[in-house]
Design an enzyme around this catalytic site. Sequence first.
Site, short mmCIF file in Angstrom:
data_model
loop_
_atom_site.label_atom_id
_atom_site.label_comp_id
_atom_site.label_asym_id
_atom_site.label_seq_id
_atom_site.Cartn_x
_atom_site.Cartn_y
_atom_site.Cartn_z
N LYS A 1 0.84 -1.22 0.00
CA LYS A 1 0.00 0.00 0.00
C LYS A 1 0.87 1.26 0.00
O LYS A 1 0.66 2.17 -0.80
CB LYS A 1 -0.94 0.02 1.22
CG LYS A 1 -1.89 -1.16 1.28
CD LYS A 1 -2.82 -1.09 2.48
CE LYS A 1 -2.12 -1.17 3.82
NZ LYS A 1 -1.45 -2.45 4.10
N ARG B 1 11.57 -5.65 5.04
CA ARG B 1 11.21 -4.24 4.83
C ARG B 1 12.14 -3.32 5.61
O ARG B 1 12.47 -3.56 6.76
CB ARG B 1 9.77 -3.99 5.27
CG ARG B 1 9.43 -2.51 5.32
CD ARG B 1 7.97 -2.21 5.22
NE ARG B 1 7.19 -2.77 6.31
CZ ARG B 1 5.85 -2.71 6.35
NH1 ARG B 1 5.18 -2.13 5.36
NH2 ARG B 1 5.19 -3.23 7.35
N ARG C 1 11.08 -1.44 11.22
CA ARG C 1 9.99 -1.10 12.15
C ARG C 1 9.93 -2.11 13.29
O ARG C 1 10.08 -3.30 13.08
CB ARG C 1 8.65 -1.11 11.39
CG ARG C 1 8.35 0.19 10.73
CD ARG C 1 7.20 0.10 9.77
NE ARG C 1 5.99 -0.50 10.32
CZ ARG C 1 4.82 -0.52 9.67
NH1 ARG C 1 4.73 0.02 8.47
NH2 ARG C 1 3.76 -1.08 10.21
#
Length: 217
Positions: free
Chosen positions: A13, A127, A159
């Site tokens: 997204k 990521r 993250r």
Amino acid sequence: MNIVLFGPPGSGKGTQAIKLAEKYEIPHVSTGDILRENLKRQTALGLEAKKYMDRGELVPDGVLIGIIKDRLAQPDCDSGCIFDGYPRTIPQAEVLETILNELGKTLDVVVNIEVPDVEVLKRISGRRMCACGASYHILFNRPEQEGICDLCGCKLYQREDDKETAVLNRLAVYKKQSQPLIEYYRQKGVLVTVDGTAEIQAVFDEISAALDTVPAT
Ligand code: ADP
Ligand code: AMP
């Protein structure tokens, strides 16, 4: 045009939102980025949200409503925006509809990016993020210079909620709380589904082709 990018965590997204925002010249509104930015500034909202985010749970709807209301009131959203990570529950979708209606706007299209769990897990484990919202992958989407954002030159980080336990919980939460939105938006006639497993540019082309058929509001 008001567009929602919908899909499980790691479906692409954010990656697509940045490209679409540039193409359609409308802002990218990521509730995850807004929450992380609040956390960085140690605001009360950020500290409250952290409790949920670290566990891979959804931040309560009441917190999100204020965020989205404030963001939509900003003038750069006048010609529409690209929602990434909002709505994630049916009450959030109802609130979005009400706010847009109050502003004389409509939700034009919801793009459902389909990616199977096994691919999502591979993507999230590799990521790397930038504070500007850009997202990279150590294998599939590498920055030009390792560990540095191509867009703003800042250092990339992993993250906290991309660690394995939180990711598994985020996927379970997605299925339980967010997936019902697919049927909700299908019934409203605004849902478009794309294959999110293709390469980034191919996914972008498929989304752009779908958006180009949507009449501008
Ligand atoms: P989301 O915003 O849905 O959580 P991201 O856009 O951050 O997902 O993408 C998750 C990870 O997958 C990132 O590391 C990103 O670089 C990578 N990625 C995004 N789209 C693709 C794609 N089509 N193919 C391979 N990797 C992708
Ligand atoms: P994201 O960057 O979209 O993956 O979001 C990261 C985390 O922020 C999520 O796992 C949630 O804890 C929180 N979050 C972001 N958007 C929402 C939302 N619309 N509703 C509830 N929680 C959210």
